[in-house]
Design an enzyme around this catalytic site. Sequence first.
Site, mmCIF file in Angstrom:
data_model
loop_
_atom_site.group_PDB
_atom_site.id
_atom_site.type_symbol
_atom_site.label_atom_id
_atom_site.label_comp_id
_atom_site.label_asym_id
_atom_site.label_seq_id
_atom_site.Cartn_x
_atom_site.Cartn_y
_atom_site.Cartn_z
ATOM 1 N N TYR A 175 -4.860 20.677 -10.858
ATOM 2 C CA TYR A 175 -4.473 19.572 -11.732
ATOM 3 C C TYR A 175 -4.617 18.252 -10.991
ATOM 4 O O TYR A 175 -4.526 18.195 -9.759
ATOM 5 C CB TYR A 175 -3.046 19.764 -12.265
ATOM 6 C CG TYR A 175 -1.969 19.808 -11.214
ATOM 7 C CD1 TYR A 175 -1.373 18.638 -10.742
ATOM 8 C CD2 TYR A 175 -1.545 21.017 -10.694
ATOM 9 C CE1 TYR A 175 -0.387 18.685 -9.773
ATOM 10 C CE2 TYR A 175 -0.559 21.076 -9.728
ATOM 11 C CZ TYR A 175 0.013 19.910 -9.279
ATOM 12 O OH TYR A 175 0.985 19.965 -8.312
ATOM 13 N N HIS B 37 -2.112 26.442 -6.651
ATOM 14 C CA HIS B 37 -1.126 26.901 -5.669
ATOM 15 C C HIS B 37 0.098 27.428 -6.379
ATOM 16 O O HIS B 37 0.338 27.119 -7.547
ATOM 17 C CB HIS B 37 -0.728 25.763 -4.714
ATOM 18 C CG HIS B 37 -0.112 24.597 -5.411
ATOM 19 N ND1 HIS B 37 -0.868 23.573 -5.951
ATOM 20 C CD2 HIS B 37 1.175 24.284 -5.700
ATOM 21 C CE1 HIS B 37 -0.073 22.683 -6.528
ATOM 22 N NE2 HIS B 37 1.183 23.099 -6.395
#
Lengths: 196, 237
Positions: B146, B159
Amino acid sequence: MTRRLGQTPSQTVGPYFAYALTPESYGYRGIATNRLVRPETPGEHIVLEGRVLDGAGQPVEDALVEIWQADARGRYADAPDGGQADFLGFARCGTDGEGRFRFETVKPGPVPGPDGRPMAPHIAVCLTARGLLNHLFTRIYFDDEAEANAADPILQKVPEDRRHTLIARREARGEAVIYRFDIHLQGQAETVFFEV
Amino acid sequence: MRPNIRYAPVDRRSHPPMIHPPYRSTTHRGPTRPLVPIPQTLTELTGPIYGHDAIGELDHDLTRNAAKNGEPIGERILVAGRVLDEHGRPVPHTLIEIWQANAAGRYIHRRDQHHAPIDPNFHGAGRCLTDEDGWYRFITIRPGPYPWQNHANAWRPPHIHFSLFGPAFVTRLITQMYFPGDPLLDHDPIFQAVPAFARERLIARFDLDLTQPEFATGYRFDIILRGPAETPMEDGR
């Protein structure tokens, strides 16, 4: 001598932890709230409140403040005698848009220090936020415990001109006992953080 | 607590610095004064203990713990590993909390304004306890990258955030797990803040043995917490 495994490096908690770590408003049950006491919990009930501020004096609106403390008689839930402790002793609060946090707890009793003598009453703090790559440890002491604070083995490790950054100030507001403790990440009043 | 144990120091060489200017918000948030060393007392050697009563039945399964009318969209994965101390000994019965973006790179958080879709069947938070051998296991969806505002055209690599307590207040760890072979890792100042030799410790590895046929690919991510300062004696030795 065996080879040690390397510690997993720390990373920031980031800005988006709320729905996992302080999730009540997201409809997910959390493991901790900012309230350690019920009406019947023994000890002096206090409110601990303050702000987290950055180096420009701006509020840190996405910090996570965690506290760990003994009950009013000085017992940690996880100590060998902890089966008797009045509560878990761990609480969490995410800061709001003004950088504010608030805990409802009891003033902890004294617990033994490294030499077996009691330490001054204190609350341990673990602080993390977006922009902190490592969590930070500090402690909250109480300004109405001047004598105990003066003898405290941990405060004695802190340069005298910075000890005030670890001492919460008592304020009476109506019926409630409030202790105020601001955390400054940088600047003249930078809070003392520990390597422990 | 584990009586009579003192913990090895935080190995600051393995961790990021407090201030890493390419990650901009560290410059006004990271403390500037040296940490003050203090001894470990009962306060630091104890810590919160959570048992099975703190864990819901589906808390480890992010593909089901927020499902409303179906399954979340995305690549189903298993993330598993062991929590060990520096001596390789398992850290049993310790709480792990995770949170992550959905497959489109969107967090459920109110402040996340990225115009990627929210998945009605994915919340992105989970928790579990390690077993007696330090093992944990989550079922989830591979998170998407993002954008963030740190610098021009900045993208966080996919992550998963991890929060652990370990056996004492001083063994607390908050970290992030990344995926192997991700080109965004080279451009991420949060990942790059870790000294080069230690970065690989944050990257999960694909594990065919964990991979479950016809169900999900598996990623192995072991986590090493601070251990006792001296090698503890084995019972009976």
